[in-house]
Scaffold this motif. Structure first.
Motif, mmCIF file in Angstrom:
data_model
loop_
_atom_site.group_PDB
_atom_site.id
_atom_site.type_symbol
_atom_site.label_atom_id
_atom_site.label_comp_id
_atom_site.label_asym_id
_atom_site.label_seq_id
_atom_site.Cartn_x
_atom_site.Cartn_y
_atom_site.Cartn_z
ATOM 1 N N THR A 256 0.830 -1.206 0.000
ATOM 2 C CA THR A 256 0.000 0.000 0.000
ATOM 3 C C THR A 256 0.864 1.257 0.000
ATOM 4 O O THR A 256 0.561 2.239 -0.702
ATOM 5 C CB THR A 256 -0.940 0.005 1.205
ATOM 6 O OG1 THR A 256 -1.715 -1.200 1.219
ATOM 7 C CG2 THR A 256 -1.903 1.187 1.138
ATOM 8 N N LEU A 257 1.956 1.264 0.775
ATOM 9 C CA LEU A 257 2.847 2.425 0.771
ATOM 10 C C LEU A 257 3.479 2.609 -0.609
ATOM 11 O O LEU A 257 3.597 3.742 -1.100
ATOM 12 C CB LEU A 257 3.937 2.258 1.837
ATOM 13 C CG LEU A 257 4.933 3.418 1.955
ATOM 14 C CD1 LEU A 257 4.227 4.722 2.350
ATOM 15 C CD2 LEU A 257 6.049 3.092 2.946
ATOM 16 N N GLN A 258 3.865 1.510 -1.250
ATOM 17 C CA GLN A 258 4.424 1.610 -2.595
ATOM 18 C C GLN A 258 3.393 2.186 -3.571
ATOM 19 O O GLN A 258 3.717 3.041 -4.403
ATOM 20 C CB GLN A 258 4.886 0.235 -3.066
ATOM 21 C CG GLN A 258 6.102 -0.297 -2.323
ATOM 22 C CD GLN A 258 6.389 -1.745 -2.665
ATOM 23 O OE1 GLN A 258 6.290 -2.159 -3.817
ATOM 24 N NE2 GLN A 258 6.736 -2.534 -1.662
ATOM 25 N N TRP A 259 2.145 1.725 -3.459
ATOM 26 C CA TRP A 259 1.083 2.270 -4.314
ATOM 27 C C TRP A 259 0.906 3.768 -4.066
ATOM 28 O O TRP A 259 0.752 4.560 -5.011
ATOM 29 C CB TRP A 259 -0.236 1.553 -4.043
ATOM 30 C CG TRP A 259 -0.487 0.312 -4.836
ATOM 31 C CD1 TRP A 259 -0.670 -0.947 -4.358
ATOM 32 C CD2 TRP A 259 -0.623 0.206 -6.261
ATOM 33 N NE1 TRP A 259 -0.896 -1.832 -5.376
ATOM 34 C CE2 TRP A 259 -0.880 -1.147 -6.551
ATOM 35 C CE3 TRP A 259 -0.545 1.112 -7.308
ATOM 36 C CZ2 TRP A 259 -1.061 -1.608 -7.866
ATOM 37 C CZ3 TRP A 259 -0.725 0.658 -8.614
ATOM 38 C CH2 TRP A 259 -0.976 -0.678 -8.878
ATOM 39 N N ALA A 260 0.900 4.173 -2.797
ATOM 40 C CA ALA A 260 0.679 5.584 -2.467
ATOM 41 C C ALA A 260 1.748 6.468 -3.093
ATOM 42 O O ALA A 260 1.453 7.521 -3.679
ATOM 43 C CB ALA A 260 0.642 5.765 -0.950
ATOM 44 N N VAL A 261 2.996 6.053 -2.983
ATOM 45 C CA VAL A 261 4.100 6.832 -3.545
ATOM 46 C C VAL A 261 4.040 6.814 -5.072
ATOM 47 O O VAL A 261 4.240 7.842 -5.739
ATOM 48 C CB VAL A 261 5.433 6.284 -3.017
ATOM 49 C CG1 VAL A 261 6.611 6.827 -3.823
ATOM 50 C CG2 VAL A 261 5.591 6.635 -1.543
ATOM 51 N N LEU A 262 3.761 5.648 -5.641
ATOM 52 C CA LEU A 262 3.650 5.541 -7.099
ATOM 53 C C LEU A 262 2.547 6.452 -7.633
ATOM 54 O O LEU A 262 2.723 7.149 -8.649
ATOM 55 C CB LEU A 262 3.373 4.086 -7.481
ATOM 56 C CG LEU A 262 3.162 3.788 -8.975
ATOM 57 C CD1 LEU A 262 4.408 4.129 -9.778
ATOM 58 C CD2 LEU A 262 2.783 2.319 -9.167
ATOM 59 N N LEU A 263 1.420 6.499 -6.951
ATOM 60 C CA LEU A 263 0.306 7.337 -7.402
ATOM 61 C C LEU A 263 0.613 8.822 -7.246
ATOM 62 O O LEU A 263 0.073 9.647 -7.988
ATOM 63 C CB LEU A 263 -0.967 6.955 -6.648
ATOM 64 C CG LEU A 263 -1.565 5.601 -7.051
ATOM 65 C CD1 LEU A 263 -2.653 5.167 -6.071
ATOM 66 C CD2 LEU A 263 -2.122 5.655 -8.473
ATOM 67 N N MET A 264 1.479 9.193 -6.309
ATOM 68 C CA MET A 264 1.887 10.594 -6.218
ATOM 69 C C MET A 264 2.749 10.968 -7.424
ATOM 70 O O MET A 264 2.661 12.082 -7.946
ATOM 71 C CB MET A 264 2.646 10.853 -4.917
ATOM 72 C CG MET A 264 1.783 10.772 -3.655
ATOM 73 S SD MET A 264 0.325 11.856 -3.668
ATOM 74 C CE MET A 264 -0.944 10.735 -4.313
ATOM 75 N N GLY A 265 3.605 10.045 -7.857
ATOM 76 C CA GLY A 265 4.373 10.307 -9.068
ATOM 77 C C GLY A 265 3.487 10.361 -10.302
ATOM 78 O O GLY A 265 3.766 11.113 -11.245
ATOM 79 N N ARG A 266 2.405 9.599 -10.278
ATOM 80 C CA ARG A 266 1.472 9.561 -11.407
ATOM 81 C C ARG A 266 0.546 10.784 -11.414
ATOM 82 O O ARG A 266 0.078 11.200 -12.475
ATOM 83 C CB ARG A 266 0.649 8.269 -11.305
ATOM 84 C CG ARG A 266 -0.346 8.030 -12.431
ATOM 85 C CD ARG A 266 0.321 7.603 -13.702
ATOM 86 N NE ARG A 266 -0.662 7.409 -14.758
ATOM 87 C CZ ARG A 266 -0.911 6.259 -15.360
ATOM 88 N NH1 ARG A 266 -0.220 5.190 -15.027
ATOM 89 N NH2 ARG A 266 -1.811 6.150 -16.304
ATOM 90 N N HIS A 267 0.275 11.360 -10.234
ATOM 91 C CA HIS A 267 -0.649 12.496 -10.117
ATOM 92 C C HIS A 267 0.060 13.660 -9.412
ATOM 93 O O HIS A 267 -0.174 13.917 -8.225
ATOM 94 C CB HIS A 267 -1.894 12.086 -9.332
ATOM 95 C CG HIS A 267 -2.669 10.975 -9.975
ATOM 96 N ND1 HIS A 267 -3.574 11.179 -10.991
ATOM 97 C CD2 HIS A 267 -2.662 9.638 -9.735
ATOM 98 C CE1 HIS A 267 -4.096 10.022 -11.356
ATOM 99 N NE2 HIS A 267 -3.567 9.071 -10.611
#
Length: 445
Positions: A256-267
């Motif tokens: 979940t932390l990896q997803w959160a960081v990845l989505l910040m790079g995406r958005h």
């Protein structure tokens, strides 16, 4: 376990929120949508609290542990886990301090890259160490060979559990056994167990008579010193419970932390708003605390939207413990039931833009945080995740702390849209392996 979420949602559009599918030789009732799933999870009490016998987990745990056990053994193990986590400070200052210590270590690790690309999986080290601290009373250095070995084995197990071969084994266990489809994951599990036993044996014997404990493992062993006629806290079950907590506590929060960081790079626009709020409310240099969540509504909304949009564990099977009525149907005892959590988190009747990453799902017109009844990433009812509060505290502190310190962006030559968000094949819906850049933010220090 053998049918993906998308076909089930398509079947729901044709047959309604409650329907039956054949998974191998087993009839399974599937529940989709907020109303049907919530009625089943919350409205049935203990009648839908059992797990069906899933072949691979029967081989791995033999009905022991927390997550795939049922009946008195499950109730005793779960109640003990909840009490112990509370006693160790989950949701209060003691655990928050441990998380912030781990945040400092993670920030230091990312600083070494100097803004150059780092592997996304590195972010999983901090949640794993927090889990190990609670389970064994100690953290590991990130370069410790045992730490690296254990994380590698957990990763291997999670990938193997998501392979088509293991799905085939669960559907047709006799054929799967003939083809030896289960052997690779069992070998990896035995390696994990050997490390866990060594860690347990390295702990000093708990004080008799109910003295203070400093870890979940100590609490299990201490409880087993008293009367235990049913063997609920035998050595085998202690190892099984610790195995469950290790696998669940590392994989879910780390992914979940990896997803959160990845989505910040995406958005990047969303990241801008989070960092503006963090700078304004916390100021430079002050780390976040759990009580800051109320003062950080947008950051809180973003984390909730991460949980909603990724559907990390789309479903967890249940089994009727007695005759149970669901959706107008009377199900006999022993009927497998799949409450599809992903169908709740993407329910068109509950979310304005279910297919988009939209933190506004958790904000009112004035920008205040709003909890939603259809937010069920940790399930609900008697089987709600016992580590949900710990996971939410960890994620808030780690996520807020990382965004205070770094601007998270794609590697050079790649735009935000180039970051891959199709989940990698595994037991959970984990993000695909890739690299990001964590560029230091002087203002956030």
């Amino acid at each position: 376990m053998g049918l993906s979420s998308r076909p089930r949602c398509q079947l729901a559009e044709q047959y309604g929120p409650v329907f039956t599918v054949h998974l191998g030789g087993q009839k399974t009732v599937v529940l989709t949508g907020y109303q049907a799933v919530r009625e089943a999870l919350v409205g049935t009490g203990q009648r839908l609290a059992d797990r069906p016998p899933i072949p691979i987990f029967q081989l791995i745990q033999g009905g022991r542990g927390i997550f795939f056990s049922s009946g008195p053994r499950w109730r005793a193990a779960r109640q003990h886990a909840v009490r112990t986590l509370h006693g160790l400070g989950v949701g209060r200052a003691p655990v928050a301090d441990k998380v912030l210590q781990e945040l400092r270590c993670l920030v230091g690790q990312l600083d070494q890259f100097g803004g150059r690309p780092f592997p996304l999986a590195l972010l999983g080290w901090a949640p794993a160490n927090i889990t190990f601290t609670l389970l064994f009373g100690r953290r590991f250095d990130y370069q410790d060979p045992l730490f690296r070995s254990l994380l590698g084995l957990i990763d291997d197990v999670m990938v193997l559990l998501g392979t088509p071969g293991l799905q085939l084994f669960n559907l047709y266990p006799r054929l799967g056994a003939l083809l030896r489809l289960h052997r690779p994951v069992l070998r990896k599990i035995e390696e994990v167990r050997a490390i866990l036993r060594a860690l347990l044996e390295a702990r000093p014997a708990p004080a008799p008579g109910g003295g203070p404990v400093h870890s979940y493992a100590d609490a299990l062993r201490q409880h087993g010193q008293g009367g235990d006629p049913d063997g609920l806290f035998s050595e085998e079950n202690v190892v099984a419970c610790v195995l469950d907590m290790v696998m669940a506590g590392t994989e879910t929060t780390a992914a979940t932390l990896q997803w959160a960081v990845l989505l910040m790079g995406r958005h990047p626009g969303v990241q801008d708003r989070v960092q503006e709020e963090l700078d304004r409310v916390l100021g430079p240099g002050r780390p976040p605390r759990p009580e800051d969540q109320q003062a950080l509504p947008y950051t809180n909304a973003v984390l909730h939207e991460v949980h909603r949009s990724i559907t990390l564990l789309p479903h967890a099977p249940r089994c009727t413990a007695g005759s149970t009525r669901l959706g107008g149907y009377l199900l006999p005892e022993g009927t497998p039931v799949l409450p599809l959590l992903s169908s709740v988190l993407l329910d068109k009747t509950q979310w304005e833009t279910p297919g988009q990453f939209n933190p506004g799902h958790f904000l009112d017109a004035d920008g205040r945080f709003v909890q939603r009844e259809a937010f069920l990433p940790f399930s609900a009812g008697r089987r709600v995740c016992p580590g949900a509060r710990l996971a939410q505290t960890e994620l808030f502190l780690l996520f807020a702390g990382l965004l205070q310190s770094f601007r998270l962006q794609p590697p050079p030559g790649l735009g935000p849209a180039g970051l891959r968000t199709v989940p990698a094949p595994a037991f959970t819906m984990r993000p695909p392996a890739q690299v990001l850049c964590a560029v230091p933010r002087p203002r956030g220090r």
